[in-house]
Write a protein that holds these residues in place. Structure first.
Motif, PDB file in Angstrom:
ATOM      1  N   LEU A 113       0.882  -1.178  -0.208  1.00 12.48           N
ATOM      2  CA  LEU A 113       0.019  -0.017  -0.387  1.00 12.48           C
ATOM      3  C   LEU A 113       0.899   1.429  -0.132  1.00 12.48           C
ATOM      4  O   LEU A 113       1.853   1.929   1.315  1.00 12.48           O
ATOM      5  N   HIS A 114       0.475   2.231  -0.886  1.00 15.29           N
ATOM      6  CA  HIS A 114       1.019   3.222  -0.486  1.00 15.29           C
ATOM      7  C   HIS A 114       0.502   4.627  -0.102  1.00 15.29           C
ATOM      8  O   HIS A 114      -0.608   4.378  -0.565  1.00 15.29           O
ATOM      9  N   LEU A 115       0.834   4.980   1.191  1.00 15.26           N
ATOM     10  CA  LEU A 115      -0.025   6.278   1.631  1.00 15.26           C
ATOM     11  C   LEU A 115       0.047   7.439   1.138  1.00 15.26           C
ATOM     12  O   LEU A 115       1.434   8.447   0.769  1.00 15.26           O
ATOM     13  N   ARG A 116      -1.291   8.041   0.810  1.00 17.04           N
ATOM     14  CA  ARG A 116      -1.375   9.301   0.909  1.00 17.04           C
ATOM     15  C   ARG A 116      -2.479  10.339   1.288  1.00 17.04           C
ATOM     16  O   ARG A 116      -2.750  10.164   1.981  1.00 17.04           O
ATOM     17  N   TYR A 117      -1.119  10.782   2.830  1.00 15.99           N
ATOM     18  CA  TYR A 117      -0.764  11.777   3.560  1.00 15.99           C
ATOM     19  C   TYR A 117      -2.448  12.537   2.918  1.00 15.99           C
ATOM     20  O   TYR A 117      -3.144  13.878   3.720  1.00 15.99           O
ATOM     21  N   GLY A 118      -1.963  13.298   0.977  1.00 14.60           N
ATOM     22  CA  GLY A 118      -2.723  14.366   1.006  1.00 14.60           C
ATOM     23  C   GLY A 118      -3.956  14.354   0.835  1.00 14.60           C
ATOM     24  O   GLY A 118      -5.278  14.912   1.741  1.00 14.60           O
ATOM     25  N   ALA A 119      -4.553  13.333   0.838  1.00 18.18           N
ATOM     26  CA  ALA A 119      -5.995  12.281   1.231  1.00 18.18           C
ATOM     27  C   ALA A 119      -6.553  12.339   2.075  1.00 18.18           C
ATOM     28  O   ALA A 119      -7.415  12.918   2.355  1.00 18.18           O
ATOM     29  N   ALA A 120      -5.728  11.875   2.848  1.00 20.33           N
ATOM     30  CA  ALA A 120      -5.840  11.616   4.592  1.00 20.33           C
ATOM     31  C   ALA A 120      -6.410  13.080   4.789  1.00 20.33           C
ATOM     32  O   ALA A 120      -7.403  12.942   5.678  1.00 20.33           O
ATOM     33  N   ASN A 121      -5.877  13.773   5.079  1.00 17.80           N
ATOM     34  CA  ASN A 121      -5.832  15.392   5.383  1.00 17.80           C
ATOM     35  C   ASN A 121      -7.346  15.769   4.780  1.00 17.80           C
ATOM     36  O   ASN A 121      -7.173  16.834   5.099  1.00 17.80           O
ATOM     37  N   ARG A 122      -7.760  15.503   3.352  1.00 16.23           N
ATOM     38  CA  ARG A 122      -8.951  16.206   3.329  1.00 16.23           C
ATOM     39  C   ARG A 122      -9.887  15.147   3.129  1.00 16.23           C
ATOM     40  O   ARG A 122     -11.420  15.449   2.608  1.00 16.23           O
ATOM     41  N   ASP A 123      -9.915  14.126   4.322  1.00 21.67           N
ATOM     42  CA  ASP A 123     -11.559  13.304   4.372  1.00 21.67           C
ATOM     43  C   ASP A 123     -11.855  13.542   6.241  1.00 21.67           C
ATOM     44  O   ASP A 123     -11.323  14.276   6.381  1.00 21.67           O
ATOM     45  N   PRO A 124     -13.078  13.961   5.222  1.00 17.54           N
ATOM     46  CA  PRO A 124     -14.142  15.106   6.683  1.00 17.54           C
ATOM     47  C   PRO A 124     -14.289  14.271   7.577  1.00 17.54           C
ATOM     48  O   PRO A 124     -15.113  14.773   8.499  1.00 17.54           O
ATOM     49  N   ASP A 125     -13.578  12.529   7.656  1.00 16.79           N
ATOM     50  CA  ASP A 125     -13.676  11.487   8.845  1.00 16.79           C
ATOM     51  C   ASP A 125     -12.365  12.824   9.920  1.00 16.79           C
ATOM     52  O   ASP A 125     -12.383  12.208  10.957  1.00 16.79           O
ATOM     53  N   LEU A 126     -11.706  13.060   9.130  1.00 20.01           N
ATOM     54  CA  LEU A 126     -10.871  13.882  10.037  1.00 20.01           C
ATOM     55  C   LEU A 126     -10.758  15.123  10.141  1.00 20.01           C
ATOM     56  O   LEU A 126     -10.493  15.539  11.940  1.00 20.01           O
ATOM     57  N   CYS A 127     -11.281  15.841   9.931  1.00 20.56           N
ATOM     58  CA  CYS A 127     -12.069  17.064  10.242  1.00 20.56           C
ATOM     59  C   CYS A 127     -13.287  18.050   9.930  1.00 20.56           C
ATOM     60  O   CYS A 127     -13.010  17.318   8.005  1.00 20.56           O
ATOM     61  N   PRO A 128     -14.223  18.195   9.986  1.00 18.92           N
ATOM     62  CA  PRO A 128     -15.430  18.735   9.272  1.00 18.92           C
ATOM     63  C   PRO A 128     -14.941  20.171   8.027  1.00 18.92           C
ATOM     64  O   PRO A 128     -14.036  20.559   8.445  1.00 18.92           O
ATOM     65  N   GLU A 129     -15.980  20.099   7.308  1.00 17.57           N
ATOM     66  CA  GLU A 129     -16.152  21.016   5.711  1.00 17.57           C
ATOM     67  C   GLU A 129     -14.286  20.942   5.601  1.00 17.57           C
ATOM     68  O   GLU A 129     -13.230  21.741   5.595  1.00 17.57           O
ATOM     69  N   PRO A 130     -13.517  20.158   5.229  1.00 15.05           N
ATOM     70  CA  PRO A 130     -11.939  19.491   5.316  1.00 15.05           C
ATOM     71  C   PRO A 130     -11.721  20.663   3.973  1.00 15.05           C
ATOM     72  O   PRO A 130     -10.315  20.603   4.282  1.00 15.05           O
ATOM     73  N   GLU A 131     -12.184  21.570   3.222  1.00 16.43           N
ATOM     74  CA  GLU A 131     -11.658  22.118   2.385  1.00 16.43           C
ATOM     75  C   GLU A 131     -11.428  23.189   2.284  1.00 16.43           C
ATOM     76  O   GLU A 131     -10.612  24.363   2.030  1.00 16.43           O
ATOM     77  N   ALA A 132     -12.308  23.697   3.570  1.00 20.43           N
ATOM     78  CA  ALA A 132     -12.316  25.037   4.258  1.00 20.43           C
ATOM     79  C   ALA A 132     -10.879  25.214   4.890  1.00 20.43           C
ATOM     80  O   ALA A 132     -10.143  24.306   5.839  1.00 20.43           O
ATOM     81  N   LEU A 133     -10.168  26.624   4.952  1.00 23.77           N
ATOM     82  CA  LEU A 133      -9.313  26.959   5.679  1.00 23.77           C
ATOM     83  C   LEU A 133     -10.098  27.798   7.161  1.00 23.77           C
ATOM     84  O   LEU A 133     -10.578  27.895   7.188  1.00 23.77           O
ATOM     85  N   ASP A 134      -9.528  27.299   7.835  1.00 22.53           N
ATOM     86  CA  ASP A 134     -10.152  26.907   9.483  1.00 22.53           C
ATOM     87  C   ASP A 134      -9.198  27.327  10.528  1.00 22.53           C
ATOM     88  O   ASP A 134      -8.636  26.521  10.913  1.00 22.53           O
ATOM     89  N   LEU A 135      -9.307  28.685  11.059  1.00 15.30           N
ATOM     90  CA  LEU A 135      -8.268  28.946  12.126  1.00 15.30           C
ATOM     91  C   LEU A 135      -8.533  28.601  13.738  1.00 15.30           C
ATOM     92  O   LEU A 135      -8.321  28.727  14.377  1.00 15.30           O
ATOM     93  N   THR A 136     -10.001  28.245  13.484  1.00 10.83           N
ATOM     94  CA  THR A 136     -10.790  27.504  14.771  1.00 10.83           C
ATOM     95  C   THR A 136     -10.846  26.044  15.124  1.00 10.83           C
ATOM     96  O   THR A 136     -11.315  25.736  16.070  1.00 10.83           O
ATOM     97  N   ARG A 137     -10.004  25.714  14.692  1.00  8.74           N
ATOM     98  CA  ARG A 137     -10.347  23.679  14.792  1.00  8.74           C
ATOM     99  C   ARG A 137      -9.331  23.350  15.524  1.00  8.74           C
ATOM    100  O   ARG A 137      -8.348  23.808  16.476  1.00  8.74           O
ATOM    101  N   THR A 138     -10.144  22.710  16.482  1.00 10.79           N
ATOM    102  CA  THR A 138      -9.578  22.061  18.102  1.00 10.79           C
ATOM    103  C   THR A 138      -8.531  20.891  17.443  1.00 10.79           C
ATOM    104  O   THR A 138      -8.615  20.185  16.180  1.00 10.79           O
ATOM    105  N   ASN A 139      -7.617  20.699  18.115  1.00 11.04           N
ATOM    106  CA  ASN A 139      -6.165  19.975  17.686  1.00 11.04           C
ATOM    107  C   ASN A 139      -5.694  20.369  16.456  1.00 11.04           C
ATOM    108  O   ASN A 139      -5.676  19.400  15.417  1.00 11.04           O
ATOM    109  N   PRO A 140      -5.621  21.533  16.124  1.00 10.77           N
ATOM    110  CA  PRO A 140      -5.081  21.735  15.004  1.00 10.77           C
ATOM    111  C   PRO A 140      -3.621  20.581  13.826  1.00 10.77           C
ATOM    112  O   PRO A 140      -4.119  21.008  12.440  1.00 10.77           O
ATOM    113  N   GLY A 141      -3.233  20.076  14.516  1.00  6.65           N
ATOM    114  CA  GLY A 141      -2.476  19.295  14.342  1.00  6.65           C
ATOM    115  C   GLY A 141      -1.684  17.902  14.131  1.00  6.65           C
ATOM    116  O   GLY A 141      -1.830  17.382  13.744  1.00  6.65           O
TER     117      GLY A 141
END
Length: 207
Positions: A113-141
């Protein structure tokens, strides 16, 4: 490498010339290869995401104003830029130890398997509205740009520091940051890295 073998110092190449692997010293080619990878990891990745951050600030004057009003938000901006524009889109490979299934996809034992960090970072399971730049996210890192666990990027802390310093300096020194008209095609290099070939901006010195 040959020079560092003769006259070692307090540097990475000297350290690598003395490193043992599987009961032997690393060859010159192996030392040079590791040094090359460290250069890519420590330089190319950070400059790619710095370019993305410059693009985001040029596109969003409101964001520049918000960051100037509250500099504590710069680190959240950096994390969101890292999440949205991961300079390494995928890298690590994994061998499936057993038959498994992920979201309806069957993965037989022994599959690579080749792991795709970029795809995981835009997964809605990771954060709501993943395409938006949101400075109020909890646990931003909590993104995968630097991977996680035993294979986490050893330069993650330095890259974050460099970006925070660079963004603050940009906010201090530049005004009216904008994309240069008719000069940007936003082409990126193909492959596992995500980096713009060029970014053209206009600005004036901040007084």
């Amino acid at each position: 490498v040959a020079e560092k073998r003769r006259n070692p110092g307090e540097d990475m190449i000297s350290f690598l010339t003395k490193t043992q692997y599987d009961g032997r010293q690393l060859t010159d080619d192996e030392v040079a290869g590791i040094a090359g990878q460290m250069h890519i990891g420590g330089h190319d990745t950070t400059r790619y995401v710095l370019a993305a951050e410059g693009m985001l600030l040029a596109e969003r004057p409101d964001l520049v104003t918000e960051l100037r009003q509250d500099r504590s938000k710069v680190r959240f901006f950096v994390e969101e830029a890292l999440r949205l524009y991961a300079p390494t889109q995928g890298l690590s490979t994994r061998l499936a130890a057993e038959d498994t299934e992920i979201r309806g996809v069957t993965i037989p034992k022994g599959s690579i398997l080749h792991l795709r960090y970029g795809a995981a970072n835009r997964d809605p399971d990771l954060c709501p509205e993943p395409e938006a730049l949101d400075l109020t996210r909890t646990n931003p890192g909590r993104h995968l740009t630097f991977s996680m666990g035993p294979r986490v990027c050893p330069g993650a802390g330095l890259s974050r520091l460099e970006q925070n310093v660079a963004v603050n300096v940009l906010l201090d020194r530049l005004d009216d940051l904008a994309l240069a008209p008719n000069k940007n095609d936003f082409t990126h290099q193909p492959g596992i890295m995500l980096g713009m070939h060029e970014l053209h901006l206009t600005f004036r010195k901040r007084t």
